[in-house]
Scaffold this active site. Structure first.
Site, PDB file in Angstrom:
ATOM      1  N   PHE A 147      49.828  12.672  46.568  1.00 37.26           N
ATOM      2  CA  PHE A 147      49.312  12.031  47.535  1.00 37.26           C
ATOM      3  C   PHE A 147      48.487  12.151  48.427  1.00 37.26           C
ATOM      4  O   PHE A 147      48.225  13.298  49.021  1.00 37.26           O
ATOM      5  CB  PHE A 147      50.673  12.336  48.646  1.00 37.26           C
ATOM      6  CG  PHE A 147      50.573  11.021  49.956  1.00 37.26           C
ATOM      7  CD1 PHE A 147      50.760   9.407  49.457  1.00 37.26           C
ATOM      8  CD2 PHE A 147      49.786  11.261  51.471  1.00 37.26           C
ATOM      9  CE1 PHE A 147      50.596   8.669  50.296  1.00 37.26           C
ATOM     10  CE2 PHE A 147      49.355  10.139  52.348  1.00 37.26           C
ATOM     11  CZ  PHE A 147      49.498   9.115  51.769  1.00 37.26           C
ATOM     12  N   ASP A 232      43.433  19.771  48.699  1.00 38.86           N
ATOM     13  CA  ASP A 232      44.146  18.590  49.101  1.00 38.86           C
ATOM     14  C   ASP A 232      45.226  19.675  50.175  1.00 38.86           C
ATOM     15  O   ASP A 232      45.397  19.659  49.831  1.00 38.86           O
ATOM     16  CB  ASP A 232      44.447  17.381  48.508  1.00 38.86           C
ATOM     17  CG  ASP A 232      44.745  16.498  50.393  1.00 38.86           C
ATOM     18  OD1 ASP A 232      44.159  16.985  51.000  1.00 38.86           O
ATOM     19  OD2 ASP A 232      44.672  15.372  49.811  1.00 38.86           O
ATOM     20  N   LYS A 261      44.752  16.048  59.500  1.00 34.13           N
ATOM     21  CA  LYS A 261      45.731  16.296  59.851  1.00 34.13           C
ATOM     22  C   LYS A 261      45.265  17.289  61.685  1.00 34.13           C
ATOM     23  O   LYS A 261      45.238  16.441  62.436  1.00 34.13           O
ATOM     24  CB  LYS A 261      46.514  16.505  59.249  1.00 34.13           C
ATOM     25  CG  LYS A 261      47.237  15.109  59.044  1.00 34.13           C
ATOM     26  CD  LYS A 261      48.699  15.274  57.491  1.00 34.13           C
ATOM     27  CE  LYS A 261      48.505  13.716  57.156  1.00 34.13           C
ATOM     28  NZ  LYS A 261      48.625  12.855  57.365  1.00 34.13           N
TER      29      LYS A 261
END
Length: 408
Positions: A147, A232, A261
Site C-alpha cells: 500500500f 516507503d 503522515k
C-alpha cells in the site's frame, strides 16, 4: 439549503454527509469534535481512546502543544510563498530532516502519495541519467500486498482489486514479487531496474513484518544490481516502531526514504523524499514541483516534529510501550486472537473469524470507548499515539479482551 439553527447530533451529521460526500470511505459511526493527546470526544461529549492515531499521522497525539505552538507562531508570520520564492523556514527544515534520517537532500511535498509519486519519478530519472537505462524502459520492483497510495500510477502496481478495479488503463513499468521473498526479488531485478520500492513493514496488509535479514538482503541485492533501494516509511517511520525509521532495526540505509503522515504532526499535510545527493541531484528546475510543497507553515510544523524526534525520547517510548502491547496481545492468543504481529507501538491483530470481521470487532471496541480500525478480513490494526500512557494502553487491551472473550 438553509443551515441548521441548532447543533447537529452525530446521527444527523452522519446522515448529512451521505448526499454530499463521495462514498470513498466507510468510517466508523463516530463524529469527532474535539481531541487532545490520545483522546477524542464526539459531538455529544463521549470520550474515546484513539488507538489508530490517523494511521500514524498522529504519532505525537492530538494537538501536541509544541506542534500547535509552532503552527500558531508561523500563522502570525507567513503561510505560503510557493516555490517561486524562497522562504525563511525551508532551509532549516531540510537541514534537520536530512540529519535526522542520515541522508543528504530533501524534496518537500505534501501528501504521502505525492512522496511516492515523486520517488517513482526520481528513480526513473536517475536510471536514465546515471545508470544509463534506455529511454522509457526503466522498471521498478515492488511487493505484492503493498500500500503506497491511491493515485492511478500507484494503483497500477497494487494487488488489491478494490483499489484497482475500474481505474485502468494502468501505468506500465512495475514488476510485482511476493513480499519477504529475497529470491523472487533478486530474480526480478535486471539491467532495466531503476529501484526496488518496498515498505519495511506492510501496514495496510496487516502490519506484516518481514523475516530478520530481509531488509539487509534487499539492500545487498540493490547494491549488487546497481539500482536504488527506496523505502516507503510513510507509516512505519518517525518513531512508530521504536526507531526513527523502521529500516534501522536492521541497520540498513536506503538510497531514498519516503516520509509523510507524522511529519505534519497531525496539523498540516507534510511529506518528503529524502536521499543521497547523487540521486536527488538528478532533478533540475522545471522537472518536478509543488505549489504547496515546502511552504513556510509546513516547514515550521515539520521542524517542530523533527525537534521532538531528535531527543530520541519518542522512539524509546514506542519501544518500551511496545513491550506492553506485545505482552498484552500474547495473553489474548487462543482467547479470541489467533495471531498478531507487532513492532513498537504498531500491531496487526488477527481475530478469530468466528467472532466477526475486523469491522465488527472495531465497532464493538467503539462502543467500549476504544477507536481502532480493520485492515482486511478479521484483522484489526492498533497504532496509538506515542504519547499514550502505559495505563491507557493496558485499559485498551482490557477492552479488547472484553470484546473478544465476552463478545460484548
Amino acid at each position: 439549503m438553509t443551515a441548521p439553527t441548532h447543533p447537529r447530533t452525530s446521527d444527523e451529521l452522519i446522515r448529512a454527509e451521505e448526499p454530499v460526500l463521495a462514498h470513498n470511505y466507510h468510517p466508523l459511526p463516530v463524529v469527532v469534535a474535539r481531541a487532545e493527546g490520545a483522546w477524542v470526544e464526539d459531538v455529544e461529549g463521549r470520550r474515546y481512546l484513539d488507538m489508530l492515531a490517523g494511521y500514524s499521522a498522529l504519532n505525537f497525539g492530538h494537538r501536541h502543544p509544541a506542534l500547535v505552538e509552532a503552527a500558531h507562531r508561523q500563522l502570525d508570520r507567513l503561510t505560503l510563498t510557493s516555490r517561486a520564492f524562497h522562504n525563511d523556514r525551508l532551509a532549516g527544515f531540510a537541514e534537520r530532516l536530512a540529519a535526522l534520517t542520515g541522508q543528504d537532500m530533501v524534496l518537500p511535498m505534501n501528501t504521502g502519495a505525492e512522496a511516492v509519486e515523486s520517488g517513482i519519478k526520481l528513480a526513473r530519472k536517475w536510471a536514465y541519467d546515471v545508470k544509463g537505462v534506455p529511454a522509457d524502459r526503466a522498471t521498478i520492483v515492488v511487493a505484492a500486498d503493498n500500500f503506497h497510495g491511491r493515485t492511478t500510477t500507484i494503483v497500477s502496481f497494487s494487488t488489491d482489486e478494490t483499489a484497482r478495479s475500474g481505474f485502468g488503463p494502468f501505468t506500465p513499468g512495475f514488476r510485482i514479487v511476493p513480499y519477504n521473498d529475497l529470491a523472487a526479488l533478486e530474480a526480478a531485478v535486471d539491467e532495466t531496474t531503476a529501484a526496488v520500492l518496498i515498505e519495511p513493514i506492510q501496514g495496510e496488509a496487516g502490519v506484516l513484518i518481514p523475516d530478520d535479514g530481509y531488509l539487509a538482503g534487499v539492500r545487498e541485492v540493490t547494491r549488487r544490481a546497481g539500482c536504488l533501494f527506496v523505502a516507503d516509511e510513510i507509516q512505519s517511520g518517525l518513531g512508530r516502531t521504536g526507531r526513527t525509521l523502521a529500516v534501522e532495526h536492521e541497520g540498513v540505509v536506503p538510497d531514498v526514504v519516503l516520509l509523510g503522515k507524522a511529519l505534519g504532526g497531525g496539523i498540516v499535510p507534510v511529506s518528503a523524499v529524502v536521499g543521497r545527493r547523487e540521486v536527488l541531484g538528478v532533478l533540475h528546475p522545471g522537472e518536478h514541483g509543488s505549489t504547496f510543497g515546502g511552504n513556510p507553515l509546513a516547514a515550521a510544523v515539520g521542524t517542530a516534529v523533527v525537534e521532538l524526534l531528535e531527543t530520541g525520547a519518542f522512539q524509546r517510548r514506542a519501544a518500551e510501550l511496545g513491550e506492553v502491547l506485545r505482552d498484552g496481545l500474547a495473553a489474548l492468543v487462543g482467547r479470541g486472537v489467533v495471531g498478531f504481529r507487532s513492532r513498537g507501538l504498531w500491531a496487526g491483530v488477527d481475530v478469530d473469524p468466528a467472532l466477526g470481521t475486523g469491522r465488527a470487532v472495531s465497532e464493538r471496541l467503539m462502543r467500549e470507548g476504544i477507536l481502532a480500525k480493520d485492515t482486511h478480513g478479521s484483522t484489526i490494526r492498533l497504532a496509538p499515539p506515542l504519547t499514550i500512557t502505559a495505563d491507557e494502553l493496558t485499559s485498551a487491551l482490557a477492552s479488547l479482551e472484553k470484546v473478544l472473550v465476552s463478545g460484548a
